[in-house]
Scaffold this motif. Sequence first.
Motif, short mmCIF file in Angstrom:
data_model
loop_
_atom_site.label_atom_id
_atom_site.label_comp_id
_atom_site.label_asym_id
_atom_site.label_seq_id
_atom_site.Cartn_x
_atom_site.Cartn_y
_atom_site.Cartn_z
N LEU A 28 48.55 4.95 47.83
CA LEU A 28 47.87 3.74 48.28
C LEU A 28 48.89 2.68 48.73
O LEU A 28 48.73 2.05 49.78
CB LEU A 28 46.98 3.19 47.17
N ASP A 29 49.96 2.51 47.96
CA ASP A 29 51.01 1.56 48.33
C ASP A 29 51.68 1.96 49.64
O ASP A 29 51.95 1.11 50.49
CB ASP A 29 52.06 1.46 47.21
N GLN A 30 51.96 3.26 49.81
CA GLN A 30 52.58 3.74 51.04
C GLN A 30 51.67 3.49 52.24
O GLN A 30 52.13 3.04 53.29
CB GLN A 30 52.90 5.23 50.94
N LEU A 31 50.39 3.79 52.07
CA LEU A 31 49.43 3.58 53.15
C LEU A 31 49.30 2.10 53.50
O LEU A 31 49.23 1.74 54.68
CB LEU A 31 48.07 4.17 52.79
N ALA A 32 49.27 1.26 52.48
CA ALA A 32 49.17 -0.18 52.71
C ALA A 32 50.35 -0.67 53.54
O ALA A 32 50.18 -1.45 54.48
CB ALA A 32 49.08 -0.94 51.39
N GLU A 33 51.56 -0.19 53.22
CA GLU A 33 52.74 -0.56 54.00
C GLU A 33 52.60 -0.10 55.45
O GLU A 33 52.93 -0.85 56.38
CB GLU A 33 54.00 0.05 53.39
N GLN A 34 52.14 1.14 55.65
CA GLN A 34 51.98 1.67 57.00
C GLN A 34 50.93 0.86 57.78
O GLN A 34 51.16 0.50 58.93
CB GLN A 34 51.57 3.14 56.95
N PHE A 35 49.79 0.60 57.14
CA PHE A 35 48.74 -0.16 57.83
C PHE A 35 49.23 -1.56 58.17
O PHE A 35 49.03 -2.04 59.29
CB PHE A 35 47.47 -0.24 56.98
N GLU A 36 49.88 -2.22 57.23
CA GLU A 36 50.32 -3.59 57.48
C GLU A 36 51.38 -3.66 58.57
O GLU A 36 51.39 -4.59 59.37
CB GLU A 36 50.77 -4.24 56.18
N SER A 37 52.23 -2.66 58.64
CA SER A 37 53.21 -2.59 59.72
C SER A 37 52.49 -2.43 61.07
O SER A 37 52.84 -3.09 62.06
CB SER A 37 54.15 -1.41 59.48
N ARG A 38 51.48 -1.58 61.09
CA ARG A 38 50.71 -1.38 62.32
C ARG A 38 49.91 -2.64 62.68
O ARG A 38 49.77 -2.97 63.85
CB ARG A 38 49.80 -0.17 62.16
N PHE A 39 49.38 -3.34 61.66
CA PHE A 39 48.64 -4.58 61.92
C PHE A 39 49.54 -5.60 62.60
O PHE A 39 49.13 -6.29 63.52
CB PHE A 39 48.08 -5.20 60.63
N GLU A 40 50.78 -5.69 62.11
CA GLU A 40 51.73 -6.63 62.71
C GLU A 40 51.95 -6.30 64.18
O GLU A 40 51.98 -7.19 65.02
CB GLU A 40 53.06 -6.61 61.96
N GLU A 41 52.09 -5.02 64.49
CA GLU A 41 52.28 -4.60 65.88
C GLU A 41 51.05 -4.89 66.72
O GLU A 41 51.16 -5.35 67.85
CB GLU A 41 52.58 -3.11 65.95
#
Length: 104
Positions: free
Chosen positions: A78-91
């Motif tokens: 869940l933590d890994q996915l949150a990091e991935q999603f948040e990175s994509r949200f920033e983009e």
Amino acid sequence: MDNEFAADLITLIDDEGNEHEFEILDVIENDDGCYYALLPTFEDPEDSLDSDGTYYIFEVIDEDGEQQLAEVEDEELLDQLAEQFESRFEELYDDDGEEEEPIQ
């Protein structure tokens, strides 16, 4: 008029049979599976303003031949996915409207 920027919405039914509508923010597919980042929607715009913007991550699972969304139980995943999603949200969403000046 065609509204090509309409939100992608999904309705989930909880264990008690209550319906909850979410906006699909993003989807990640990888070797581990398929995951959705979902943001709750509100009928009353005032409730939307009061919301803290928390989104939820769900995993697509196959149950009896039918695809369903389930909460991600593994905290590390869940933590890994949150990091991935948040990175994509920033983009995707962190565009302040200013174009960068070309370097000369």
